[in-house]
Write an enzyme that holds these catalytic residues in place. Structure first.
Site, mmCIF file in Angstrom:
data_model
loop_
_atom_site.group_PDB
_atom_site.id
_atom_site.type_symbol
_atom_site.label_atom_id
_atom_site.label_comp_id
_atom_site.label_asym_id
_atom_site.label_seq_id
_atom_site.Cartn_x
_atom_site.Cartn_y
_atom_site.Cartn_z
ATOM 1 N N ARG A 261 0.835 -1.216 0.000
ATOM 2 C CA ARG A 261 0.000 0.000 0.000
ATOM 3 C C ARG A 261 0.863 1.258 0.000
ATOM 4 O O ARG A 261 0.399 2.345 -0.316
ATOM 5 C CB ARG A 261 -0.950 -0.026 1.200
ATOM 6 C CG ARG A 261 -1.975 1.057 1.192
ATOM 7 C CD ARG A 261 -3.248 0.815 2.004
ATOM 8 N NE ARG A 261 -3.170 -0.171 3.048
ATOM 9 C CZ ARG A 261 -2.701 0.048 4.291
ATOM 10 N NH1 ARG A 261 -2.266 1.240 4.618
ATOM 11 N NH2 ARG A 261 -2.679 -0.916 5.186
ATOM 12 N N TYR A 314 -16.638 17.096 -14.413
ATOM 13 C CA TYR A 314 -17.063 15.698 -14.323
ATOM 14 C C TYR A 314 -18.069 15.583 -13.184
ATOM 15 O O TYR A 314 -17.821 16.037 -12.062
ATOM 16 C CB TYR A 314 -15.827 14.821 -14.086
ATOM 17 C CG TYR A 314 -16.131 13.358 -13.942
ATOM 18 C CD1 TYR A 314 -16.892 12.684 -14.903
ATOM 19 C CD2 TYR A 314 -15.652 12.637 -12.854
ATOM 20 C CE1 TYR A 314 -17.169 11.338 -14.770
ATOM 21 C CE2 TYR A 314 -15.920 11.279 -12.720
ATOM 22 C CZ TYR A 314 -16.686 10.637 -13.677
ATOM 23 O OH TYR A 314 -16.959 9.312 -13.549
ATOM 24 N N ASP A 388 -7.319 19.577 -13.129
ATOM 25 C CA ASP A 388 -7.579 18.241 -13.650
ATOM 26 C C ASP A 388 -7.348 18.341 -15.163
ATOM 27 O O ASP A 388 -8.156 18.902 -15.899
ATOM 28 C CB ASP A 388 -9.015 17.828 -13.311
ATOM 29 C CG ASP A 388 -9.380 16.456 -13.865
ATOM 30 O OD1 ASP A 388 -8.736 16.002 -14.825
ATOM 31 O OD2 ASP A 388 -10.338 15.844 -13.343
ATOM 32 N N LYS A 413 -8.009 7.506 -19.131
ATOM 33 C CA LYS A 413 -8.363 8.030 -20.460
ATOM 34 C C LYS A 413 -7.151 7.935 -21.399
ATOM 35 O O LYS A 413 -6.765 6.861 -21.781
ATOM 36 C CB LYS A 413 -8.892 9.460 -20.313
ATOM 37 C CG LYS A 413 -9.941 9.621 -19.205
ATOM 38 C CD LYS A 413 -11.147 8.737 -19.438
ATOM 39 C CE LYS A 413 -12.313 8.942 -18.476
ATOM 40 N NZ LYS A 413 -12.038 9.030 -17.056
#
Ligand code: PLP
Length: 597
Positions: A261, A314, A388, A413
């Site tokens: 992690r 978004y 972003d 993307k």
């Protein structure tokens, strides 16, 4: 045989299982006599030489191998400079155009005995690519030799820090004439001109295309292999040779990822690649774009803080802010039009703003925010700016160089680019990103190393994909704008777009997504979409396969028409992500679908 070798390696260098495997392969390649010689030599070294490089992965080369240092590497030692940066153990910037951080900027451990300098010649054969740094560290250690068998951490840090290169100077070269063709002819593969790097010695990685292919891997992956590609390290945890090594780790003298992690070598290579492309000091990769934005906001906006964001964005990002942060964290929010600089200024004047979070270009109207301007305004009030940049990609826009503090990408993307992997990343200064990293280590949301590999592979073709997608989208946007059955096209590369001037200033290409409005209602638009043969009807964008969606249905179908209108989502809006299919095929498909209306 295997056990013997494994034991030998463990004793001699403290390497991990990966190295054991490579050691087995290496020894099997050698003849018996060479093996015996090797073992003798190992025996000599075993007593006092421990050297682990880049996350505990010492580079082990068969002695018959020639040193094959890369051009940057071989000249790197001349380019050490003192930038004042401290080695943090997590910074993952990358040497670009003659800069040099040796790829050892992260997870670097050297433990040298007093007679290290004598032994260097033996080790040098196996660690030829690390020799420049090794010499510097040795010199540094010699200068500071206090008789301990372990050099003090600051000596190591300062040697490593000396390898860091300032990349702040990188600036986007703007197209002052507003001439699209200039942008498309940019000889930097649609990338930003690296004017700030001109002062640095030119090398073989001067354009984003080359950086995308090699960054984080060729000069710096912390994994021992002669493979061209970066291995996937599938592990949940990292082991320690003994308790002292663990204590060294806990006290900062030995670097490890410790637990899956907290980090992974494959993921770290990927992070370095993105850092190189974003011109960032460091990058953190997470399980998805939404994971990146939610952890970022949790980490950077304290209870009672204030966020400024934009109307077009978004939907899930807005939902997180309005439905989770605002009610549960006592956070307040101001939502402005992307171009509303006065609105931003008054939000900053009236509130103690922690963060301005915006996409640029935005989803789905591809609005562009003047990153340089908003950064100046926000910084004057002590607020951080996060862009972003998912629609832009690090190739079409360098948000950090324009002044933003953080750039976030839904790597799902364009960065992945093949519609087959989900992930997100955050790039910026170590100071800011480390705050997010700290929380991420608690919350989880870890990228799987197999996914990291897919991203690394995807990025190698990012520049050619983006070039093609920029070009197809721009040409199709022009065709659509001239078509009688289209009422409006939203594409920042078109002069008709409200933010065209800003886009021309800060982008070198406008991406592969074009949004447009069909002359008709929801049903006419649906008919157009259903008549298309090439694109998939799906969410997402940026991949090789073209994708089309009608946002009113795909993302806002739970709302009434009025509800959708409140978010500016028109029923006749189409979002088309141009993939890598042939331009003429895509054009013919769109034209035939429009002809059905
Ligand atoms: C601009 C933007 N940012 C973030 C995200 C979220 O990314 P992910 O789907 O990887 O969680 C999306 C998703 O479409 C997006 O369009």
């Amino acid at each position: 045989m295997k056990t013997t070798i494994r034991t030998s390696r463990r004793k001699s260098s403290g390497d991990n299982v990966n190295n054991d495997y490579l050691e087995i392969v290496r020894v099997l390649r050698l003849g018996k006599r060479e093996r015996e010689e090797e073992e003798e030599e190992e025996e000599e070294e075993r007593e006092d030489l421990t050297m682990a490089v880049a996350g505990g992965f010492a580079r082990v080369l068969p002695s018959s191998f020639e040193c094959r240092s890369d051009p940057d590497f071989s000249t790197g030692s001349e380019k050490f400079n003192s930038t004042g940066n401290r080695f943090t153990g997590k910074t993952n910037s990358f040497p670009i155009c003659g800069s040099f951080n040796s790829g050892l900027s992260s997870s670097l451990i050297f433990r040298f005995p007093p007679n290290f300098v004598r032994q260097l010649s033996i080790k040098a054969r196996r660690n030829c690519s690390n020799i420049g740094v090794a010499q510097v560290v040795a010199a540094s250690w010699s200068n500071n030799n206090n008789g301990n068998s372990v050099p003090n951490v600051s000596a190591v840090d300062s040697a490593a820090a000396a390898t860091e290169i300032e990349i702040d100077e990188v600036k986007a070269v703007v197209d002052v004439n507003g001439d699209n063709s200039k942008i498309n002819n940019n000889n930097n593969n649609n990338g930003v001109q690296l004017s700030g790097l001109a002062a640095l010695k030119a090398s073989f990685l001067c354009s984003d295309g080359s950086i995308a292919v090699h960054a984080g891997e060729r000069l710096g992956r912390g994994i021992v292999t002669d493979g061209i590609t970066t291995p996937v390290v599938n592990t949940t945890a990292y082991w320690f040779k003994n308790s002292d090594e663990l204590i060294d780790f806990k006290e900062g003298r030995y670097a490890s990822f410790e637990y899956g992690r907290y980090g992974n070598p494959t993921t770290e290579s990927l992070e370095r690649k993105i850092s190189a492309l974003e011109r960032a000091e460091t990058t953190l990769f997470l399980a998805s774009g939404m994971c990146a934005s939610t952890v970022l906001m949790f980490a950077l906006v304290k209870k009672g803080g204030h966020i400024v964001t934009t109307t077009d964005c978004y939907r899930k990002t807005r939902i997180f802010i309005q439905d989770y942060l605002v009610p549960n964290m006592d956070i307040t929010v101001t939502v402005i039009d992307p171009a509303d600089i006065d609105g931003l200024q008054s939000a900053l004047d009236q509130n103690n703003v922690s963060l301005f979070f915006t996409e640029s270009p935005t989803n789905p109207y591809l609005r562009c925010v003047d990153i340089e301007l908003v950064s100046k305004i926000c910084h004057s009030k002590g607020a951080l700016v996060c862009i972003d940049g998912t629609f832009a990609t690090p190739l079409n826009q360098k948000a950090l160089s324009l002044g933003a503090d953080i750039v976030l990408n839904s790597a799902t993307k364009y960065i992945g680019g093949h519609n087959d992997v989900i992930g997100g990343c955050i790039s910026g200064s170590e100071e800011v990103v480390s705050k997010i990293r700290k929380l991420h280590h608690v919350l989880g949301g870890v990228l799987n190393p197999n996914a990291a590999y897919l991203f690394i592979r995807g990025i190698k073709t990012l520049h050619v994909r983006i070039k093609q997608q920029n070009s197809t989208a721009l040409e199709m946007a022009k065709i659509l704008e001239a078509h009688p059955k289209i009422v409006r096209v939203h594409y920042p590369g078109l002069p008709s777009h409200p933010d065209h001037d800003i886009a021309m200033q800060q982008m070198t290409g406008f991406g592969g997504v074009v949004s447009f409005e069909v002359d008709g209602d929801l049903h006419t638009t649906k008919k157009f979409i259903d008549a298309l043969k090439i694109p998939y009807i799906a969410p997402s964008f940026g991949g090789c396969e073209s994708i089309v969606d009608q946002p009113a249905i795909m993302s806002y179908w739970d709302l009434t028409q009025d509800g959708r209108a409140m978010f500016g989502i028109k029923d006749n809006l189409v979002r088309f992500s141009f993939g890598l299919e042939d331009f003429e095929d895509l054009k013919a498909d769109i034209l035939q679908a429009l002809a059905t209306l």
